[in-house]
Enzyme design. Structure first.
Site, mmCIF file in Angstrom:
data_model
loop_
_atom_site.group_PDB
_atom_site.id
_atom_site.type_symbol
_atom_site.label_atom_id
_atom_site.label_comp_id
_atom_site.label_asym_id
_atom_site.label_seq_id
_atom_site.Cartn_x
_atom_site.Cartn_y
_atom_site.Cartn_z
ATOM 1 N N ARG A 178 11.581 3.554 3.779
ATOM 2 C CA ARG A 178 11.074 2.561 4.744
ATOM 3 C C ARG A 178 12.236 1.672 5.140
ATOM 4 O O ARG A 178 12.986 1.201 4.281
ATOM 5 C CB ARG A 178 9.953 1.723 4.137
ATOM 6 C CG ARG A 178 9.586 0.552 5.048
ATOM 7 C CD ARG A 178 8.355 -0.168 4.610
ATOM 8 N NE ARG A 178 7.151 0.582 4.934
ATOM 9 C CZ ARG A 178 5.936 0.038 4.936
ATOM 10 N NH1 ARG A 178 5.765 -1.226 4.620
ATOM 11 N NH2 ARG A 178 4.883 0.772 5.233
ATOM 12 N N ARG A 187 0.801 -1.215 0.000
ATOM 13 C CA ARG A 187 0.000 0.000 0.000
ATOM 14 C C ARG A 187 0.841 1.276 0.000
ATOM 15 O O ARG A 187 0.625 2.178 -0.816
ATOM 16 C CB ARG A 187 -0.912 0.043 1.246
ATOM 17 C CG ARG A 187 -2.132 -0.810 1.160
ATOM 18 C CD ARG A 187 -2.490 -1.355 2.531
ATOM 19 N NE ARG A 187 -1.504 -2.358 2.876
ATOM 20 C CZ ARG A 187 -1.609 -3.639 2.535
ATOM 21 N NH1 ARG A 187 -2.705 -4.056 1.959
ATOM 22 N NH2 ARG A 187 -0.656 -4.525 2.782
ATOM 23 N N THR A 188 1.791 1.366 0.933
ATOM 24 C CA THR A 188 2.555 2.610 1.090
ATOM 25 C C THR A 188 3.362 2.898 -0.168
ATOM 26 O O THR A 188 3.375 4.021 -0.680
ATOM 27 C CB THR A 188 3.487 2.487 2.311
ATOM 28 O OG1 THR A 188 2.728 1.988 3.406
ATOM 29 C CG2 THR A 188 4.096 3.825 2.675
ATOM 30 N N HIS A 228 5.012 5.661 11.519
ATOM 31 C CA HIS A 228 4.545 5.534 10.128
ATOM 32 C C HIS A 228 3.617 6.734 9.908
ATOM 33 O O HIS A 228 2.397 6.603 9.855
ATOM 34 C CB HIS A 228 3.807 4.208 9.974
ATOM 35 C CG HIS A 228 3.490 3.820 8.553
ATOM 36 N ND1 HIS A 228 3.707 4.651 7.469
ATOM 37 C CD2 HIS A 228 2.973 2.669 8.055
ATOM 38 C CE1 HIS A 228 3.318 4.017 6.370
ATOM 39 N NE2 HIS A 228 2.879 2.815 6.698
ATOM 40 N N LYS A 265 25.944 -5.848 -1.978
ATOM 41 C CA LYS A 265 27.388 -6.024 -2.225
ATOM 42 C C LYS A 265 28.205 -5.372 -1.108
ATOM 43 O O LYS A 265 29.398 -5.152 -1.246
ATOM 44 C CB LYS A 265 27.770 -5.381 -3.564
ATOM 45 C CG LYS A 265 27.043 -5.950 -4.759
ATOM 46 C CD LYS A 265 27.480 -5.187 -6.017
ATOM 47 C CE LYS A 265 26.544 -5.439 -7.172
ATOM 48 N NZ LYS A 265 26.758 -4.482 -8.259
#
Ligand code: CP
Length: 323
Positions: free
Chosen positions: A117, A67-68, A145, A95
């Site tokens: 995020r 969703r976000t 959030h 890496k």
């Protein structure tokens, strides 16, 4: 952008890191702009405005999202911004490159804003101290959030006409939930009465200090609620510990089902919210999740786009002011 010329007000922040640092006026401004985008752009035939033409935004998702991530990308496209997307699974972090090196390399390519995020609490704040791009927290560990809380508060305001004095009961895994923390700060600032309801093992010690009522008895906690806000059990943040005897036992005591809804005095008007993803049959039964007009779950998702458009637009105005 509707009323772009007349608007003089600005956000008090240059990054969006936490709902705790937003003022009441910030909430009002974000809701006002989100409403304008919803009515003026998202309901139009051509769902696009040039408001962010010439801006470049990087979406950095180091943790899963549906969703976000999609709604930030859609919000950016609707605003005509240029966007780039980075997933941890396909980046050079695999890496051995550090997050700071990754972000400084992206910034070197003249990115104006970064949506991030990360599973570690505090990463967006730390980045905001390192780079001069505007940072938007799209979820950091169990911390915050903020755009989820903004879209939730906007949805409640739209549905009930106001938030002040409404009772919102947040049920579920409060301990591991960044949504719970963001929402408690937002709902309290907007004048709601907030109750949290969970097993003792899934609640922080001392959460009362945030000005919320605490209950471990679901029927009592939701009896006079206007909104039941349901949270998923955050298994991925529980470090393989067991916080309750079984899913069946959890659902029996803290699951929201039709039998509970029908027992409420305000069963005709009660609204159910959930940030998603939902686990049907665990914290919420399928018939409740799909029960219209009670369930606002997809209204929340819809409002995610206009709220994120408003946040991006208002932060771009701050960037302009700061030069
Ligand atoms: N509500 C929410 O943050 O959902 P996603 O994890 O799918 O982005």
């Amino acid at each position: 952008m509707p009323q772009q010329q007349e608007r003089k007000k600005e956000l008090s922040v240059r990054h969006l890191l936490s709902t705790n640092e937003l003022t009441y006026s910030d909430f009002e401004l974000i809701f006002q702009v989100a409403k304008e985008f919803k009515e003026g752009v998202l309901k139009a035939q051509i769902k696009k405005t040039p408001a962010l033409q010439g801006y470049t935004i990087a979406n950095l998702f180091f943790e899963n999202s549906t969703r976000t991530r999609i709604s930030f990308e859609l919000a950016q496209k609707r605003l005509s911004a240029d966007t780039v997307n980075l997933s941890a699974s396909t980046s050079s972090i695999n890496k051995g490159e550090t997050i700071l090196d990754t972000v400084e390399n992206i910034r070197a390519m003249k990115v104006d804003m970064m949506v991030i995020r990360h599973s570690q609490a505090g990463v967006p704040y730390w980045l905001s101290q390192q780079v001069d791009a505007a940072i938007i927290n799209a979820g950091d560990g169990a911390h915050q959030h903020p755009t989820q809380a903004l879209l939730d508060a906007f949805t409640i305001h739209e549905e009930l006409g106001k938030i002040r004095d409404k009772k919102i009961t947040i049920v579920g895994d409060i301990l591991h939930s960044r949504v719970a923390m963001s929402n408690i700060y937002a709902f309290k600032k907007l004048g709601a009465k907030v109750c949290v309801c969970a097993p003792k093992t899934l609640l922080q010690h001392g959460i009362e200090s945030l000005g919320v009522d605490v209950s471990h008895h679901l029927p009592e906690a939701v009896h006079d609620a206007d909104i039941i806000y349901v949270l998923r059990v955050q298994v991925e943040r529980q470090n393989q510990r067991s916080y309750f005897p079984s899913v069946r036992e959890y659902h029996a005591n803290f699951g929201i089902n039709m039998e509970l809804l029908k027992s409420l005095p305000n069963r005709d008007t009660i609204k159910i919210m959930h940030p998603g993803p939902i686990n049907r049959g665990v914290e919420i039964s399928p018939d409740v999740a799909d029960a219209l007009p009670h369930s606002l779950i997809l209204d929340q998702v819809e409002n995610g786009v206009s709220i994120r458009m408003a946040v991006l637009y208002l932060l771009s105005r701050r960037l302009q002011t700061l030069g």
